[in-house]
Motif scaffolding. Structure first.
Motif, PDB file in Angstrom:
ATOM      1  N   ALA A 102       0.811  -1.219   0.000  1.00 30.42           N
ATOM      2  CA  ALA A 102       0.000   0.000   0.000  1.00 30.42           C
ATOM      3  C   ALA A 102       0.842   1.266   0.000  1.00 30.42           C
ATOM      4  CB  ALA A 102      -0.929  -0.012   1.222  1.00 30.42           C
ATOM      5  N   ILE A 103       2.159   1.120   0.144  1.00 31.94           N
ATOM      6  CA  ILE A 103       3.020   2.318   0.180  1.00 31.94           C
ATOM      7  C   ILE A 103       3.658   2.501  -1.204  1.00 31.94           C
ATOM      8  CG2 ILE A 103       4.982   3.440   1.323  1.00 31.94           C
ATOM      9  CD1 ILE A 103       4.494   1.617   3.716  1.00 31.94           C
ATOM     10  N   PRO A 104       3.548   3.709  -1.780  1.00 25.45           N
ATOM     11  CA  PRO A 104       4.130   3.924  -3.106  1.00 25.45           C
ATOM     12  C   PRO A 104       5.639   3.664  -3.105  1.00 25.45           C
ATOM     13  CG  PRO A 104       2.812   5.815  -2.394  1.00 25.45           C
ATOM     14  CD  PRO A 104       2.901   4.897  -1.225  1.00 25.45           C
ATOM     15  N   GLU A 105       6.091   3.173  -4.224  1.00 29.22           N
ATOM     16  CA  GLU A 105       7.503   2.803  -4.331  1.00 29.22           C
ATOM     17  C   GLU A 105       8.426   3.977  -3.979  1.00 29.22           C
ATOM     18  OE1 GLU A 105       8.215   0.521  -7.802  1.00 29.22           O
ATOM     19  OE2 GLU A 105      10.396   0.535  -7.542  1.00 29.22           O
ATOM     20  N   GLY A 106       8.008   5.173  -4.332  1.00 31.15           N
ATOM     21  CA  GLY A 106       8.859   6.345  -4.102  1.00 31.15           C
ATOM     22  C   GLY A 106       9.019   6.715  -2.641  1.00 31.15           C
ATOM     23  N   THR A 107       8.120   6.282  -1.784  1.00 30.65           N
ATOM     24  CA  THR A 107       8.197   6.720  -0.379  1.00 30.65           C
ATOM     25  C   THR A 107       8.493   5.591   0.603  1.00 30.65           C
ATOM     26  OG1 THR A 107       5.805   6.509  -0.244  1.00 30.65           O
ATOM     27  CG2 THR A 107       6.644   8.709  -0.625  1.00 30.65           C
ATOM     28  N   ILE A 108       8.507   4.363   0.126  1.00 29.99           N
ATOM     29  CA  ILE A 108       8.617   3.253   1.087  1.00 29.99           C
ATOM     30  C   ILE A 108       9.951   3.265   1.853  1.00 29.99           C
ATOM     31  CG2 ILE A 108       9.369   1.531  -0.655  1.00 29.99           C
ATOM     32  CD1 ILE A 108       7.565  -0.477   1.032  1.00 29.99           C
ATOM     33  N   ASP A 109      11.051   3.620   1.182  1.00 32.59           N
ATOM     34  CA  ASP A 109      12.343   3.666   1.893  1.00 32.59           C
ATOM     35  C   ASP A 109      12.300   4.688   3.020  1.00 32.59           C
ATOM     36  OD1 ASP A 109      13.328   1.745   0.314  1.00 32.59           O
ATOM     37  OD2 ASP A 109      14.681   3.025  -0.868  1.00 32.59           O
ATOM     38  N   SER A 110      11.721   5.842   2.688  1.00 29.18           N
ATOM     39  CA  SER A 110      11.652   6.901   3.677  1.00 29.18           C
ATOM     40  C   SER A 110      10.740   6.493   4.841  1.00 29.18           C
ATOM     41  CB  SER A 110      11.167   8.169   2.985  1.00 29.18           C
ATOM     42  OG  SER A 110      10.372   8.917   3.840  1.00 29.18           O
ATOM     43  N   GLU A 111       9.635   5.843   4.525  1.00 28.93           N
ATOM     44  CA  GLU A 111       8.714   5.406   5.590  1.00 28.93           C
ATOM     45  C   GLU A 111       9.410   4.406   6.516  1.00 28.93           C
ATOM     46  OE1 GLU A 111       4.967   5.426   5.775  1.00 28.93           O
ATOM     47  OE2 GLU A 111       4.794   7.070   4.357  1.00 28.93           O
TER      48      GLU A 111
END
Ligand SMILES: Nc1ncnc2c1ncn2[C@@H]1O[C@H](COP(=O)(O)OP(=O)(O)OP(=O)(O)O)[C@@H](O)[C@H]1O
Ligand SMILES: [Mg+2]
Length: 432
Positions: A75-84
Motif C-alpha cells: 500500500a506504500i508507493p515505491e517512491g516513499t517506502i524507503d523513507s517510511e
C-alpha cells in the motif's frame, strides 16, 4: 512442549476460531517461535488470518512491551517506502521539509510486521536485508549508519519463491526471512471450522443487526465445507453478513445458501447461475447430481407416503383427520391453512401445532368425516379457518406478552418451534 490448553487460551485471547489440525499446528509454531528473536515468514492466501499470527508472535515475545507496527508494503508507493521504513534527512527529496524517523527507528526494541512483503521494491529489499543481517540501516539522504534492534515478522499471500524465480524478490532475503515459516491454511482445508466460524459470525451479526441468527441445515453445512472460499475467512464473514441481513428464512438449506455463493468460484448448481457446470462434473466439488439426487429422493419419499395414504384411506373407508396426521410429512412444505405444522414430526405430542389443538381439525369428532372425501374436509376447514386463525393469533400475542416478546420462551409455551412462531408472527403480521 505446548499444551492443548495453552493453544486454546491463545485462540481465545486473539479471537481465533477453529480446531482443525492445520490451524492448531500453525498456532503452535507461532507460539514456539515467539520467545526467540527469529524472523518469521507467514504465508497464506488472502483472508486466511495472517494478521492475528503477527500479533501472537509479538505479544508472546520478550518484546511485548516494545512497539509493534504493521506495515502493508503493497500500500506504500515505491517512491516513499524507503523513507517510511528507514526515515529521511531534511531536504533529501522534494517535499522533505523536515527530517523524519522511519519505522525501523521508531520500533527499536519492538517488532515490525511487514505485510505483503512480496510487493516490496528490490531497492528496499536490499536495505531490509542489511537490517536483518546486522541491525544496520541508513536514512534516505544520509550517509550515517544507524543501529536498531527490531524483530521482523513478514507475511505474503503470494508464492514468494515464484517471485524469486522471476527475479522480483531477492533470493538471499527470501531465505533470511524464511527462518521460521508459518503456513496459515486456507479455509477449505480446515474441515468443519468453516461451520464454527459461520456460526460465530452469524451470531455476531444477529446481535449487531438485532435479527434472529441464521442456522444451516445439514446439507447447507456440507455445502459450506465443500465450497472453495478463495477469499477465505474474509469472504465467509461477508457471506455471513449478507445472509444475516437479507435472508427471510432463518433456517437455511443448501439451495438457498447456494444463491449467496459466487457461482464463478465453483460449479455450484446455483439456481440463478446459468454458467455452472462449464468445467464438467469431475472438477465439481458439489455436483449438480447431488442436488438432483436429493430432489428425486424427496419425490420418491412423497410418492411412497402418498401410496400409504391412499391405502390407509381405502382401509378405513375414507379419509379422516388421523390419516392426515399420520401422513403429515406430505404437507410439510405446503403453506396451507391446513396447519400441519412443519415441525410437528420432530416434536413431542405435547408440542403439537396449536391449530390442531384449538381448531376443528384437532377435534375429537374427526371420525365424522369417515364417509367424506378430502375435498369436504378442506371445505369444512375453510369455513372455520377464520376463527381458528383468530384464536391462533390471540394465543400467539398472549404468549409473546407473557414472555416479554422473548420468542424462544413464547414458542416453548405454545408448544411450537421458534421457527414456526417466527413464520406465524409474519403470517399474522403481529407487531408486538
Ligand atoms: N480463525 C479465525 N477466527 C476468527 N476470525 C478470523 C480468523 N481468521 C481470520 N479471521 C478474520 O478474517 C478476516 C481476515 O483476516 P486477515 O486480515 O488476518 O487476513 P490476511 O490473511 O491478513 O489477508 P490478506 O492477505 O488479504 O491481508 C479478519 O477480519 C480476521 O479477524
Ligand atoms: Mg493481512
Amino acid at each position: 512442549m505446548i499444551t492443548d490448553q495453552e493453544v486454546l487460551s491463545v485462540k481465545q485471547r486473539f479471537g481465533i476460531i477453529g480446531n482443525s489440525p492445520l490451524l492448531n499446528h500453525a498456532i503452535r509454531v507461532a507460539m514456539q517461535a515467539s520467545p526467540t528473536d527469529m524472523t518469521v515468514l507467514i504465508t497464506g492466501e488472502s483472508g486466511s488470518g495472517k494478521e492475528s499470527f503477527s500479533k501472537i508472535i509479538h505479544s508472546l515475545s520478550t518484546r511485548k512491551h516494545g512497539k509493534f507496527i504493521a506495515i502493508n508494503c503493497g500500500a506504500i508507493p515505491e517512491g516513499t517506502i524507503d523513507s517510511e521504513l528507514f526515515g529521511h534527512e531534511k531536504g533529501s527529496f522534494t517535499g522533505a521539509h523536515e527530517a523524519r524517523k522511519g519505522y525501523f527507528d521508531v520500533t527499536d526494541g519492538g517488532s515490525i510486521f511487514l505485510d505483503e512483503i512480496g510487493e516490496m521494491p528490490l531497492g528496499t529489499q536490499a536495505r531490509l536485508l542489511r537490517v536483518l543481517e546486522n541491525g544496520e540501516f541508513i536514512k534516505v539522504g544520509s550517509s550515517k549508519v544507524q543501529k536498531t534492534d527490531v524483530r521482523v515478522i513478514a507475511a505474503t499471500n503470494v508464492k514468494l519463491f515464484q517471485a524469486v524465480e522471476k527475479g522480483k524478490f531477492r533470493e538471499d532475503l527470501y531465505y533470511r526471512l524464511n527462518t521460521v515459516p508459518i503456513f496459515v491454511p486456507p479455509l477449505r482445508e480446515r474441515g468443519d471450522d468453516v461451520n464454527l466460524l459461520f456460526r460465530k459470525f452469524t451470531t455476531d451479526f444477529s446481535e449487531k443487526y438485532s435479527v434472529k441468527p441464521i442456522s444451516l441445515d445439514y446439507e447447507a453445512k456440507e455445502l459450506l465445507k465443500k465450497f472453495p472460499f478463495k477469499g477465505n475467512i474474509r469472504q465467509l464473514k461477508n457471506l455471513a453478513e449478507q445472509i444475516s441481513l437479507l435472508e427471510e428464512n432463518r433456517e437455511v438449506d443448501a439451495i438457498t445458501l447456494a444463491k449467496y455463493l459466487p457461482s464463478e468460484e465453483s460449479n455450484l448448481p446455483a439456481p440463478y447461475n446459468s454458467k455452472n457446470g462449464k468445467d464438467g462434473e469431475s472438477s465439481s466439488d458439489f455436483s449438480e447430481r447431488e442436488i438432483l439426487y436429493k430432489v428425486l429422493f424427496d419425490m420418491k419419499k412423497d410418492m411412497t407416503e402418498l401410496k400409504k395414504l391412499v391405502l390407509d384411506t381405502y382401509q378405513s373407508g375414507g379419509i379422516n383427520q388421523n390419516i392426515l396426521k399420520k401422513h403429515h410429512s406430505l404437507f410439510e412444505d405446503m403453506d396451507t391453512s391446513v396447519s400441519f405444522d412443519e415441525d410437528s414430526p420432530k416434536e413431542s405430542p405435547s408440542s403439537m401445532p396449536i391449530v390442531l389443538e384449538s381448531g376443528k381439525l384437532a377435534s375429537s369428532h374427526s371420525e365424522d368425516y369417515d364417509d367424506e372425501g378430502i375435498e369436504d374436509i378442506i371445505h369444512e376447514e375453510d369455513d372455520n379457518s377464520l376463527s381458528i386463525e383468530k384464536k391462533e393469533k390471540e394465543l400467539i400475542i398472549k404468549a409473546l406478552r407473557k414472555h416479554n416478546n422473548k420468542r424462544k420462551y413464547a414458542a416453548q409455551d405454545l408448544g411450537i418451534s421458534e421457527r414456526t412462531l417466527y413464520r406465524k408472527i409474519k403470517q399474522y403480521d403481529i407487531n408486538e
